[in-house]
Design an enzyme around this catalytic site. Structure first.
Site: not given
Length: 156
Positions: A71-73
């Site tokens: 997961p990344h942002c």
């Protein structure tokens, strides 16, 4: 951003390496990531981090297969890249591309404007996690210290 090349070992802190985390859902994993980052740096909003991670997941799952999710942002106002590594106590559904449950998570939070660095780190992570033996060694860790050691070791 610093002049140092961005590599996994210089964005991952021992305090953000978590072994055998209890989590019942993808949402709980993302909440745990956001809470731990906020705990390390109280200026960063856990609500904003969580919201940005969820928004990114809506575009498509970051479950890359074989029990792994990245997961990344991007985060407004962030001046460095933050990594969080977790093994989960029990595998959970993450809507991964192979429909397999996830038990190995590496979350990546990057400054809003860090485009090439973001992609380079995702590439490094994908390469490391493509090594089945390496992933099994991470999964076998009994504590956060050994998990951190194995993730940041030069050779698997």
């Amino acid at each position: 951003m610093s002049d140092n090349p961005l590599t996994i070992d210089n964005i991952l802190a021992p305090e953000l390496t978590l072994c055998r985390v209890p989590a019942s859902s993808k949402k709980k994993v993302l909440e745990t990531v956001a809470e731990h980052i906020h705990h390390q740096d109280e200026i960063l909003s856990d609500t904003q981090i969580f919201s940005n991670l969820v928004s990114r997941e809506r575009l498509g799952s970051t479950g890359i297969g074989q029990g792994i999710a990245i997961p990344h942002c991007r985060l407004e106002g962030l001046d460095r890249v933050i990594g969080v590594l977790m093994t989960l106590e029990e595998p959970i559904d993450f809507d991964a591309i192979d429909n397999q449950p996830v038990d190995l998570v590496f979350a990546l939070i990057v400054p809003k404007e860090a485009t090439s660095e973001h992609l380079e780190l995702l590439s490094q992570l994908a390469e490391k996690f493509n090594d089945h033996t390496f992933c099994e060694r991470l999964r076998q860790c009994e504590d956060s210290a050994s998990l951190y050691q194995r993730m940041t070791a030069i050779s698997p």
